[in-house]
Scaffold this active site. Structure first.
Site, PDB file in Angstrom:
ATOM      1  N   GLY A  29     -57.083 -12.954 -53.768  1.00  0.00           N
ATOM      2  CA  GLY A  29     -55.974 -13.514 -53.003  1.00  0.00           C
ATOM      3  C   GLY A  29     -55.936 -12.939 -51.596  1.00  0.00           C
ATOM      4  N   CYS A  30     -54.753 -12.871 -51.031  1.00  0.00           N
ATOM      5  CA  CYS A  30     -54.585 -12.411 -49.651  1.00  0.00           C
ATOM      6  C   CYS A  30     -55.109 -10.990 -49.464  1.00  0.00           C
ATOM      7  CB  CYS A  30     -53.109 -12.468 -49.280  1.00  0.00           C
ATOM      8  SG  CYS A  30     -52.747 -11.761 -47.662  1.00  0.00           S
ATOM      9  N   PHE A  31     -55.985 -10.805 -48.481  1.00  0.00           N
ATOM     10  CA  PHE A  31     -56.566  -9.459 -48.309  1.00  0.00           C
ATOM     11  C   PHE A  31     -55.559  -8.435 -47.812  1.00  0.00           C
ATOM     12  CE2 PHE A  31     -59.008 -11.427 -44.387  1.00  0.00           C
ATOM     13  CZ  PHE A  31     -57.824 -11.657 -43.719  1.00  0.00           C
ATOM     14  N   CYS A  64     -52.687  -7.959 -49.147  1.00  0.00           N
ATOM     15  CA  CYS A  64     -52.185  -7.385 -50.396  1.00  0.00           C
ATOM     16  C   CYS A  64     -53.209  -6.454 -51.029  1.00  0.00           C
ATOM     17  CB  CYS A  64     -51.855  -8.490 -51.393  1.00  0.00           C
ATOM     18  SG  CYS A  64     -50.661  -9.729 -50.839  1.00  0.00           S
TER      19      CYS A  64
END
Length: 220
Positions: free
Chosen positions: A51-53, A55
């Protein structure tokens, strides 16, 4: 006629949303021999997409034995990917992180545990509110031993959850560092809306689940 039209629409939608993964260039990446990243100053490197890097970077940086985490792109067939290009889903790349760690303090096996324990392992083509092939889950291996560890943990988790695990397993090829403004984003922008509502809660869920893995300054 309606049935045929429905099938054509479904096929077209599937093709649009999975263009990166079914591209022959992408298949060549999946079938390639893994690239081994040599240790440097006693530090090893591992690569994960979840997912979002923003995070994922924050999660791995909270782990004992991890020296640094860099946000970037990996898993695709496009040279010099940018954030804008990656967001189209057409580069083959996923947002990924490079984890620089001391193998005497934390093992690759533990880093894989962190990976599976800090996400929804059943979510396909995304993580949380972030959807699309650029947010898909991938674990990268550099040798047969790492591949064995990943596959064993993936199979055990599938059995435990009685569900299919979404993470793809790729031979590592190359990591492209993201633009400077993405680095340490969660730490530098704690009040940004996405960080406050998505990234920090995800980090806190991980901390509550694995307190024994945290650095001392992260135990709060």
């Amino acid at each position: 006629m309606k049935n045929i039209l429905s099938i054509l629409i479904i096929t077209l939608c599937f093709s649009c949303h999975n263009q990166a993964q079914i591209n022959p260039k992408q298949q060549a990446v999946i079938n390639a021999e893994p690239v081994v990243v040599p240790m440097e100053d006693g530090k090893a490197r591992a690569y994960f997409a979840s997912g979002c890097f923003w995070c994922v970077e924050a999660i791995y940086e909270s782990v004992k034995g991890v020296e640094e985490v860099i946000s970037g792109y990996s898993g695709g067939f496009t040279e010099n990917p940018t954030y804008e290009a990656s967001n189209t889903g057409k580069t083959g790349h996923a947002e990924a992180v490079e984890v620089i760690y001391n193998p005497n303090e934390v093992s690759f096996s533990t880093l894989v545990d962190v990976y599976f324990g800090s996400q929804d392992p059943t979510q396909v083509n995304g993580q949380g509110p972030d959807r699309g092939s650029q947010y898909r889950s991938i674990i990268f291996y550099q040798n047969d031993e790492q591949k064995r560890i990943i596959q064993a943990k993936k199979e055990a988790l599938a059995k435990k959850l009685d569900a299919k695990i979404a993470a793809e397993v790729y031979p590592f090829q190359k990591f492209w560092k993201a633009e400077d403004y993405h680095q340490n984003y969660e730490r530098l922008h704690p009040n940004q809306g996405y960080i406050r509502n998505v990234s920090i809660p995800r980090l806190n869920r991980f901390k509550a689940k694995f307190p024994e893995l945290l650095k001392d300054d992260q135990k709060h």
